[in-house]
Design a protein around this motif. Structure first.
Motif, PDB file in Angstrom:
ATOM      1  N   THR A   1      84.646 -98.891 -69.727  1.00 47.59           N
ATOM      2  CA  THR A   1      85.158 -99.677 -70.871  1.00 47.59           C
ATOM      3  C   THR A   1      85.240-101.052 -70.574  1.00 47.59           C
ATOM      4  OG1 THR A   1      86.199 -97.794 -71.750  1.00 47.59           O
ATOM      5  CG2 THR A   1      87.273-100.028 -72.257  1.00 47.59           C
TER       6      THR A   1
ATOM      7  N   ALA B   1      82.940 -95.527 -72.965  1.00 52.59           N
ATOM      8  CA  ALA B   1      83.429 -94.636 -73.858  1.00 52.59           C
ATOM      9  C   ALA B   1      83.225 -95.184 -75.476  1.00 52.59           C
ATOM     10  CB  ALA B   1      85.010 -94.522 -73.706  1.00 52.59           C
TER      11      ALA B   1
ATOM     12  N   ILE C   1      91.963 -97.925 -78.454  1.00 49.91           N
ATOM     13  CA  ILE C   1      92.080 -99.367 -77.655  1.00 49.91           C
ATOM     14  C   ILE C   1      91.263-100.339 -78.639  1.00 49.91           C
ATOM     15  CG2 ILE C   1      91.591-100.532 -75.625  1.00 49.91           C
ATOM     16  CD1 ILE C   1      91.276 -98.018 -74.250  1.00 49.91           C
TER      17      ILE C   1
ATOM     18  N   TRP D   1      83.851 -90.018 -77.452  1.00 48.54           N
ATOM     19  CA  TRP D   1      85.287 -90.106 -76.887  1.00 48.54           C
ATOM     20  C   TRP D   1      86.238 -89.829 -78.079  1.00 48.54           C
ATOM     21  CZ3 TRP D   1      87.270 -95.905 -75.841  1.00 48.54           C
ATOM     22  CH2 TRP D   1      88.404 -95.788 -75.133  1.00 48.54           C
TER      23      TRP D   1
ATOM     24  N   HIS E   1      83.267 -86.701 -73.290  1.00 44.29           N
ATOM     25  CA  HIS E   1      84.469 -87.413 -72.582  1.00 44.29           C
ATOM     26  C   HIS E   1      85.629 -86.534 -72.541  1.00 44.29           C
ATOM     27  CE1 HIS E   1      87.079 -89.780 -70.285  1.00 44.29           C
ATOM     28  NE2 HIS E   1      86.817 -91.017 -70.787  1.00 44.29           N
TER      29      HIS E   1
ATOM     30  N   ASN F   1      90.398 -87.876 -68.129  1.00 43.24           N
ATOM     31  CA  ASN F   1      91.399 -89.112 -68.217  1.00 43.24           C
ATOM     32  C   ASN F   1      92.360 -89.075 -69.102  1.00 43.24           C
ATOM     33  OD1 ASN F   1      89.964 -89.906 -65.919  1.00 43.24           O
ATOM     34  ND2 ASN F   1      88.515 -91.281 -67.191  1.00 43.24           N
TER      35      ASN F   1
ATOM     36  N   TYR G   1      92.637 -88.002 -72.281  1.00 44.76           N
ATOM     37  CA  TYR G   1      92.272 -88.106 -73.687  1.00 44.76           C
ATOM     38  C   TYR G   1      92.325 -86.725 -74.409  1.00 44.76           C
ATOM     39  CZ  TYR G   1      91.410 -92.832 -71.993  1.00 44.76           C
ATOM     40  OH  TYR G   1      91.685 -94.168 -71.656  1.00 44.76           O
TER      41      TYR G   1
ATOM     42  N   THR H   1      91.707 -91.073 -61.195  1.00 41.25           N
ATOM     43  CA  THR H   1      90.747 -92.059 -62.094  1.00 41.25           C
ATOM     44  C   THR H   1      91.402 -93.469 -61.557  1.00 41.25           C
ATOM     45  OG1 THR H   1      90.762 -90.526 -63.931  1.00 41.25           O
ATOM     46  CG2 THR H   1      89.835 -92.688 -64.061  1.00 41.25           C
TER      47      THR H   1
ATOM     48  N   TYR I   1      87.961-106.469 -68.970  1.00 45.19           N
ATOM     49  CA  TYR I   1      88.148-106.016 -70.427  1.00 45.19           C
ATOM     50  C   TYR I   1      88.140-107.184 -71.229  1.00 45.19           C
ATOM     51  CZ  TYR I   1      89.567-101.949 -67.487  1.00 45.19           C
ATOM     52  OH  TYR I   1      89.350-101.012 -66.451  1.00 45.19           O
TER      53      TYR I   1
HETATM   54  C1  LIG Z   1      87.793 -94.980 -71.273  1.00 45.58           C
HETATM   55  C2  LIG Z   1      88.406 -95.026 -70.457  1.00 45.58           C
HETATM   56  C3  LIG Z   1      88.557 -94.078 -69.148  1.00 45.58           C
HETATM   57  O1  LIG Z   1      87.825 -92.833 -69.256  1.00 45.58           O
HETATM   58  O2  LIG Z   1      89.144 -94.032 -68.202  1.00 45.58           O
HETATM   59  C4  LIG Z   1      88.831 -96.563 -69.850  1.00 45.58           C
HETATM   60  C5  LIG Z   1      89.645 -96.707 -71.065  1.00 45.58           C
HETATM   61  C6  LIG Z   1      90.134 -98.185 -70.937  1.00 45.58           C
HETATM   62  C7  LIG Z   1      90.037 -98.894 -69.574  1.00 45.58           C
HETATM   63  C8  LIG Z   1      89.504 -98.287 -68.539  1.00 45.58           C
HETATM   64  C9  LIG Z   1      88.811 -97.176 -68.852  1.00 45.58           C
END
Ligand SMILES: C=C(C(=O)O)c1ccccc1
Length: 332
Positions: A25, A56, A66, A99, A172, A175, A177, A266, A313
């Protein structure tokens, strides 16, 4: 073991090497959540990996969690075609990571509406909205009759991905989600067909994988799970082995192209294993951002550039497209 630079057959797609650019990301999507103006250059610079998995990319408005992350659910977001064309022109292959963030989101991204989740259990996590970090909002539980719509948003986005020139998609499922939330007893306390047992908690992930494979072909479909990662406020169960044994068996039955497992936490410590993943992860994960020509550098044993953590970011070219390829080749 010497295979790194050998060709690899990924379900009929011949990759030139065993190096894959992981989904990263970068929060640089443009208005309309289309790929940012620099995305074409950024991905083309890294095409020698031979397989790139994009950042993602959300499958619907509801799926965003985000600020400034791209989508692939509108006509305008077919702008991904510029990226896929540029990567293909350099002989690379590219999958898009699909995602849905579920509860890892904020009301300010959804006109004041609550994010959705398997159950109304707020994650102990923050997200990035209005140019700052904020606690994620209290979610509402998805109604049973909303779930087919979630599956369909992945199916339609997978079709959009192929239309935009992608070679495949990675679902995805990791993590913390949405799809990962459904897998967890601590986030999913449903008493209907999508909760209360190993099979029920895995049902949505498997239905999404099956719908995507049905839409674009199992050989173009990958999945990312993260069995023990505590990312985004997920609290793994004491023993996640039975749950993920079932997930992997059910995914294998679909014949999908690959499963891209996050081992350990992660971006954090790995499980105690005889192999030190940390060195490899640091080397390849950091390297991929700061070394567009990673494959060539590894082949030639050229030192890797280190990434600038402050420009990961958001922002523009700095720390995104301005990492130079090594000049050592020019001298060679
Ligand atoms: C899509 C992300 C993930 O899978 O960890 C993500 C989201 C925000 C910052 C870093 C990574």
């Amino acid at each position: 073991d010497g295979k790194l630079f050998c060709p690899f057959d990924l379900s009929g797609i011949t990759l030139a090497n065993h190096i894959v650019m992981a989904p990263l990301t970068r929060n640089r999507a443009g208005p309309g959540l289309v790929p940012g103006a620099l995305a074409t250059e950024y991905y083309a610079q890294r095409a020698s990996a031979d397989l790139i998995i994009t950042e993602a990319t959300q499958v619907s408005e509801q799926a965003q969690g985000i600020q400034n992350t791209p989508g692939i659910y509108t006509t305008e977001q077919a702008g991904w075609r510029k990226v896929t064309n540029a990567v293909h022109a350099r002989g690379g292959r590219i999958f898009v990571q699909l995602w849905h963030v579920g509860r890892v989101s904020h009301v300010d991204l959804h006109d004041g509406k609550a994010p959705v989740a398997p159950s109304a259990i707020r994650a102990k996590a923050k997200t990035f909205v209005n140019d700052g970090f904020a606690d994620v909002s209290e979610p509402r539980a998805l109604e049973l009759d909303e779930i087919p719509g979630i599956v369909d948003s992945f199916r339609r986005s997978a079709a959009n991905a192929i239309e935009a020139g992608f070679d495949g998609v990675e679902v995805h499922g990791a993590n913390g989600y949405l799809l990962d939330q459904f897998l967890r007893e601590t986030a999913n306390v449903r008493t209907d067909a999508y909760g209360g047992s190993i099979e029920n908690r895995a049902r949505l992930l498997i239905e999404v994988a099956a719908a995507v494979a049905d839409e674009i072909g199992a050989g173009r479909t990958g999945i990312r799970p993260s069995p023990v990662s505590p990312a985004s406020g997920i609290v793994p169960a004491a023993d996640e082995q039975p749950q993920f044994n079932h997930v992997v068996e059910a995914l294998d039955a679909l014949g999908i192209a690959y499963i891209h497992v996050v081992e350990g936490a992660t971006g954090g410590p790995r499980d105690a294993t005889p192999f030190d993943y940390d060195v490899l992860r640091q080397r390849f994960r950091n390297a991929y951002i700061a070394n567009p020509d990673l494959v060539e550098r590894l082949k030639a044993g050229i030192p890797l550039a280190q990434m600038d953590m402050t420009t990961l970011y958001g922002g523009g070219a700095r720390g995104y497209t301005d990492y130079p390829a090594s000049t050592a080749f020019a001298d060679a």
